[in-house]
Design an enzyme around this catalytic site. Structure first.
Site, PDB file in Angstrom:
ATOM      1  N   TYR A 198       0.840  -1.201   0.000  1.00 57.13           N
ATOM      2  CA  TYR A 198       0.000   0.000   0.000  1.00 57.13           C
ATOM      3  C   TYR A 198       0.877   1.253   0.000  1.00 57.13           C
ATOM      4  O   TYR A 198       0.663   2.184  -0.786  1.00 57.13           O
ATOM      5  CB  TYR A 198      -0.925  -0.037   1.230  1.00 57.13           C
TER       6      TYR A 198
ATOM      7  N   GLU B 131     -11.262   5.791   5.738  1.00 55.79           N
ATOM      8  CA  GLU B 131     -10.586   6.555   6.790  1.00 55.79           C
ATOM      9  C   GLU B 131     -11.531   6.743   7.977  1.00 55.79           C
ATOM     10  O   GLU B 131     -11.110   6.684   9.127  1.00 55.79           O
ATOM     11  CB  GLU B 131     -10.081   7.905   6.270  1.00 55.79           C
TER      12      GLU B 131
ATOM     13  N   TRP C 267      -4.900   1.493  10.618  1.00 59.11           N
ATOM     14  CA  TRP C 267      -5.132   1.430   9.179  1.00 59.11           C
ATOM     15  C   TRP C 267      -4.904   0.006   8.683  1.00 59.11           C
ATOM     16  O   TRP C 267      -5.568  -0.459   7.754  1.00 59.11           O
ATOM     17  CB  TRP C 267      -4.235   2.425   8.444  1.00 59.11           C
TER      18      TRP C 267
END
Length: 192
Positions: free
Chosen positions: A19, A41, A49
């Protein structure tokens, strides 16, 4: 061969590294993808995350690939059923916020022509390139993310606090917060 230097958080597994190396900090201008990041988010609030990233494909499946109009049309019973899905973060407020955000996004698109035009207007259409040397230099929020958060909330978006907005700006390349020594700093900076 010299090892690549990455931002510290990218060391948290292969998925996080991939990512970091291919998505984070790259300017993104697709409405569907911007909507996806805004919702993910928000889902991340209070979590890592990494947790959200591992569930991203499940979110894409559950929320119709984040097609804004389809998500806005979701019925309460569909959202209730998603609360039983272990592949998602089963928080009722976060789940319903995705539909609420889709409805707000449709209004923004009607007013501004695209979600992209609206969101990128906060940075005058150009990425902000920071030159942080250490991870302690990187802020959790800024006056700009404060302004974005306030405006999004006024328009009916939910789970869009200033820290979430700043993380969104970093992820979608509105802000380049790769550290100077990170091998991704220059390529992201070049996308200005």
């Amino acid at each position: 061969m010299t090892a690549r230097i990455r931002c510290h958080w990218a060391a948290d597994g292969e998925l996080m590294q991939a990512y970091h190396d291919t998505e984070w900090g790259m300017p993104l201008h697709d409405d569907r993808a911007l909507f996806e990041f805004l919702c993910l988010e928000g889902a991340q609030a209070g979590l890592s995350w990494r947790t959200v990233l591992h569930k991203r494909d499940n979110y894409r499946r559950a929320f119709h690939g984040f097609e804004i109009a389809r998500v806005a049309a979701m019925k309460d019973r569909e959202l209730e059923a998603l609360l039983l899905d272990p592949g998602l973060i089963r928080n009722r407020l976060k789940m319903t916020s995705v539909r609420d955000n889709a409805k707000a996004a449709l209004q923004v698109i009607a007013e501004h022509g695209s979600l992209d035009a609206y969101l990128w207007s906060f940075v005058d259409g150009k990425p902000i390139c920071n030159n942080w040397r250490t991870r302690s230099d990187v802020p959790a929020s800024t006056p700009l993310s404060d302004r974005m958060s306030k405006d999004l909330k006024k328009r009916g978006f939910r789970f869009v606090g200033t820290t979430i907005c700043y993380a969104f700006m970093q992820a979608t390349g509105m802000v380049n917060d790769h550290l100077l020594e990170c091998f991704r700093h220059k390529p992201c900076a070049a996308r200005r």
